[in-house]
Design a protein around this motif. Structure first.
Motif, PDB file in Angstrom:
ATOM      1  N   GLY A 283       4.504   6.089  -4.831  1.00  0.00           N
ATOM      2  CA  GLY A 283       4.877   5.396  -6.364  1.00  0.00           C
ATOM      3  C   GLY A 283       7.385   5.198  -6.179  1.00  0.00           C
ATOM      4  O   GLY A 283       7.587   5.633  -6.681  1.00  0.00           O
ATOM      5  N   VAL A 284       6.851   4.649  -4.996  1.00  0.00           N
ATOM      6  CA  VAL A 284       8.101   3.985  -4.119  1.00  0.00           C
ATOM      7  C   VAL A 284       8.782   3.395  -5.793  1.00  0.00           C
ATOM      8  O   VAL A 284       8.184   2.539  -6.431  1.00  0.00           O
ATOM      9  CB  VAL A 284       7.905   3.363  -3.399  1.00  0.00           C
ATOM     10  CG1 VAL A 284       9.330   2.650  -2.499  1.00  0.00           C
ATOM     11  CG2 VAL A 284       7.702   3.901  -2.106  1.00  0.00           C
ATOM     12  N   VAL A 285      10.582   3.352  -5.642  1.00  0.00           N
ATOM     13  CA  VAL A 285      11.139   3.029  -6.518  1.00  0.00           C
ATOM     14  C   VAL A 285      11.790   1.459  -5.949  1.00  0.00           C
ATOM     15  O   VAL A 285      12.289   0.747  -6.408  1.00  0.00           O
ATOM     16  CB  VAL A 285      11.418   3.387  -7.988  1.00  0.00           C
ATOM     17  CG1 VAL A 285      10.975   4.381  -8.924  1.00  0.00           C
ATOM     18  CG2 VAL A 285      13.064   4.425  -7.080  1.00  0.00           C
TER      19      VAL A 285
ATOM     20  N   ARG B 211       0.998  -1.139   0.075  1.00  0.00           N
ATOM     21  CA  ARG B 211       0.650  -0.412  -0.357  1.00  0.00           C
ATOM     22  C   ARG B 211       0.979   1.155   0.272  1.00  0.00           C
ATOM     23  O   ARG B 211       0.052   1.783  -0.941  1.00  0.00           O
ATOM     24  CB  ARG B 211      -0.785  -0.028   1.732  1.00  0.00           C
ATOM     25  CG  ARG B 211      -2.080   1.029   1.785  1.00  0.00           C
ATOM     26  CD  ARG B 211      -2.904   0.975   2.680  1.00  0.00           C
ATOM     27  NE  ARG B 211      -1.918   0.505   3.161  1.00  0.00           N
ATOM     28  CZ  ARG B 211      -0.763   1.787   3.992  1.00  0.00           C
ATOM     29  NH1 ARG B 211      -1.484   3.243   4.355  1.00  0.00           N
ATOM     30  NH2 ARG B 211      -0.947   1.610   5.389  1.00  0.00           N
ATOM     31  N   VAL B 212       1.879   1.520   0.833  1.00  0.00           N
ATOM     32  CA  VAL B 212       2.769   2.553   0.769  1.00  0.00           C
ATOM     33  C   VAL B 212       3.492   2.449  -0.507  1.00  0.00           C
ATOM     34  O   VAL B 212       3.605   3.613  -0.971  1.00  0.00           O
ATOM     35  CB  VAL B 212       3.707   2.030   2.113  1.00  0.00           C
ATOM     36  CG1 VAL B 212       5.104   3.418   2.300  1.00  0.00           C
ATOM     37  CG2 VAL B 212       2.656   2.498   3.280  1.00  0.00           C
ATOM     38  N   ILE B 213       3.827   1.506  -1.022  1.00  0.00           N
ATOM     39  CA  ILE B 213       4.883   1.104  -2.043  1.00  0.00           C
ATOM     40  C   ILE B 213       3.629   1.880  -3.498  1.00  0.00           C
ATOM     41  O   ILE B 213       3.638   2.962  -4.319  1.00  0.00           O
ATOM     42  CB  ILE B 213       5.035   0.371  -2.389  1.00  0.00           C
ATOM     43  CG1 ILE B 213       5.865   0.186  -1.604  1.00  0.00           C
ATOM     44  CG2 ILE B 213       5.544   0.012  -4.126  1.00  0.00           C
ATOM     45  CD1 ILE B 213       6.974  -0.872  -1.857  1.00  0.00           C
TER      46      ILE B 213
ATOM     47  N   LEU C 249       2.291  -1.504  -8.018  1.00  0.00           N
ATOM     48  CA  LEU C 249       3.668  -1.262  -8.343  1.00  0.00           C
ATOM     49  C   LEU C 249       4.636  -1.080  -9.239  1.00  0.00           C
ATOM     50  O   LEU C 249       5.386  -1.770  -9.101  1.00  0.00           O
ATOM     51  CB  LEU C 249       3.947  -3.105  -7.358  1.00  0.00           C
ATOM     52  CG  LEU C 249       3.368  -3.234  -6.248  1.00  0.00           C
ATOM     53  CD1 LEU C 249       3.587  -4.677  -5.156  1.00  0.00           C
ATOM     54  CD2 LEU C 249       3.144  -2.408  -4.710  1.00  0.00           C
ATOM     55  N   SER C 250       3.783  -0.821 -10.276  1.00  0.00           N
ATOM     56  CA  SER C 250       4.627  -0.614 -11.582  1.00  0.00           C
ATOM     57  C   SER C 250       5.601  -0.262 -11.391  1.00  0.00           C
ATOM     58  O   SER C 250       6.305   0.052 -12.467  1.00  0.00           O
ATOM     59  CB  SER C 250       3.525   0.204 -12.486  1.00  0.00           C
ATOM     60  OG  SER C 250       3.078   1.176 -12.111  1.00  0.00           O
ATOM     61  N   LYS C 251       6.133   0.727 -10.402  1.00  0.00           N
ATOM     62  CA  LYS C 251       6.676   1.884 -10.043  1.00  0.00           C
ATOM     63  C   LYS C 251       8.119   1.325  -9.690  1.00  0.00           C
ATOM     64  O   LYS C 251       9.168   1.420  -9.537  1.00  0.00           O
ATOM     65  CB  LYS C 251       6.785   3.578 -10.196  1.00  0.00           C
ATOM     66  CG  LYS C 251       5.545   4.340 -10.801  1.00  0.00           C
ATOM     67  CD  LYS C 251       5.768   5.594 -10.807  1.00  0.00           C
ATOM     68  CE  LYS C 251       4.791   6.512 -10.946  1.00  0.00           C
ATOM     69  NZ  LYS C 251       4.154   7.401 -10.403  1.00  0.00           N
ATOM     70  N   PHE C 252       7.520   0.398  -8.554  1.00  0.00           N
ATOM     71  CA  PHE C 252       8.507  -0.883  -7.659  1.00  0.00           C
ATOM     72  C   PHE C 252       9.776  -0.993  -9.131  1.00  0.00           C
ATOM     73  O   PHE C 252       8.993  -2.642  -9.628  1.00  0.00           O
ATOM     74  CB  PHE C 252       7.884  -1.214  -6.969  1.00  0.00           C
ATOM     75  CG  PHE C 252       8.737  -1.467  -6.314  1.00  0.00           C
ATOM     76  CD1 PHE C 252       9.554  -1.188  -5.038  1.00  0.00           C
ATOM     77  CD2 PHE C 252       8.840  -3.370  -5.640  1.00  0.00           C
ATOM     78  CE1 PHE C 252      10.247  -2.128  -4.239  1.00  0.00           C
ATOM     79  CE2 PHE C 252       9.406  -4.385  -4.653  1.00  0.00           C
ATOM     80  CZ  PHE C 252       9.927  -3.147  -3.434  1.00  0.00           C
TER      81      PHE C 252
END
Length: 345
Positions: free
Chosen positions: A42-44, A36-38, A71-74
């Motif tokens: 937008g966490v990478v 959820r946080v990611i 989670l696409s930006k992770f």
């Protein structure tokens, strides 16, 4: 020091925004908290301790919360702070589909000593290894007499002096204690107090703190290697192995396991299977015969398992409540579980 390097200096130098999450990865309200946080920010890249992922895996072994979030930006997961067992790394790789980078360093060094260097180009992953030495670190493995051991042999992990820039120059107002703690035992080397081995390709395998190497009837055995086997059991979420006193063998290993959420099988059956696994993969020399199923492991607030305190309880030694413990009640649970098995009476 990890907080300074990874939360402040590194991101600022790279022009990044830091998202600092304070809390537990499960039960707040569920095992999808990290995802959820990611997703929301937008966490990478995520940096956390392996114990956090073991907790998530224990509550959500199938990873059902992962696809509920974007989670696409992770891009990358970094693990450090304690040994990352292969099963936890494999689970994270399979569920997140991103590189999982285990690395090893200490507060005293200020930066990773070994890592799989994503910024320079990822190397092949060797499960159980936190990577290869970074520039400036000449890492060796020595026996107790200070002689270098052959590749693949367990020993004391040390760093040949001089240490690179950024490492500790001394201890505050305690130069003598600095020399005694880090430099005297192996002249010409910095003592990490970790035990491990180097393979033929130069990958380091850190198996345990030197204090966690146990002597069973004259055989030096790694509790980390045993924990690796325990963690491979499909019903085990988290585990720990400590060495307890034995009149005949000097020390014998004692295992603790926390089962995955939803496991309904008899705990005694699972414990017997775990004992058999260790016997098959490490051998009878381990003298691994006792496993205790518990609800949760005692940890510091940063996620390190309090193995030393568990050992003292099992051996009926005096112990004090660790100042950094996350939940003191867990030690009462450990004591009760051990007494139920006739240990620590």
């Amino acid at each position: 020091m990890v907080g300074h390097s990874y939360i402040v200096y590194g991101p600022l130098l790279h022009g990044c925004t830091t998202v600092l999450f304070e809390g537990k990865p499960v039960g707040t309200p569920n095992a999808g908290t990290y995802w959820r946080v990611i997703s929301e920010h937008g966490v990478v890249a995520l940096f956390t301790a392996p114990t956090a992922f073991r907790a998530i895996k224990g509550q959500d072994p199938k990873g059902e919360f992962v696809p509920k979030y974007d989670l696409s930006k992770f891009r990358t997961l970094f693990l450090a702070g304690e040994r990352a067992d292969p099963e936890t790394i494999k689970w994270a790789e399979q569920k997140l589909n991103v590189p999982v980078i285990d690395h090893w360093w200490q507060t005293e060094t200020g930066s990773p000593m070994t890592i799989n260097p994503a910024g320079l180009g990822l190397l092949p992953v060797k499960y159980g290894s936190p990577g290869v030495p970074m520039p400036g670190y000449d890492i060796r493995v020595l026996d107790d007499a200070g002689h270098e051991v052959p590749r693949g042999t367990l020993g004391n992990v040390v760093v040949k002096l001089p240490l690179p820039a950024g490492c500790l120059p001394t201890l505050w107002n305690a130069d003598d204690r600095f020399r005694q703690a880090y430099l005297e035992e192996f002249p010409g080397f910095y003592k990490t107090a970790d035990a491990g081995m180097m393979d033929e390709d130069g990958y380091l395998f850190v198996m345990a703190r030197t204090d966690d190497i146990i002597n069973v009837a004259g055989h030096r055995l790694s509790t980390g290697a045993m924990e690796e086997v325990l963690a491979a059991h499909p019903d085990v979420a988290e585990c720990a192995v400590v060495g307890i006193a034995d009149a005949m063998k000097g020390q014998v290993p004692l295992g603790f396991v926390v089962l995955n959420a939803g496991v309904t099988r008899d705990s005694g059956t699972i414990e017997n299977e775990v004992v058999t696994l260790v016997r098959e993969r490490i051998g009878p020399v381990a003298a691994f015969k006792t496993v205790v199923t518990i609800k949760r492991l005692p940890k510091t607030r940063s996620g390190k398992i309090l193995r030393g305190t568990m050992q003292k309880i099992a051996d009926k030694e005096d112990w004090t409540m660790p100042a950094t413990i996350d939940d003191p009640v867990i030690l009462d649970e450990i004591t009760a579980a051990l007494k139920g098995r006739g240990i620590g009476l």
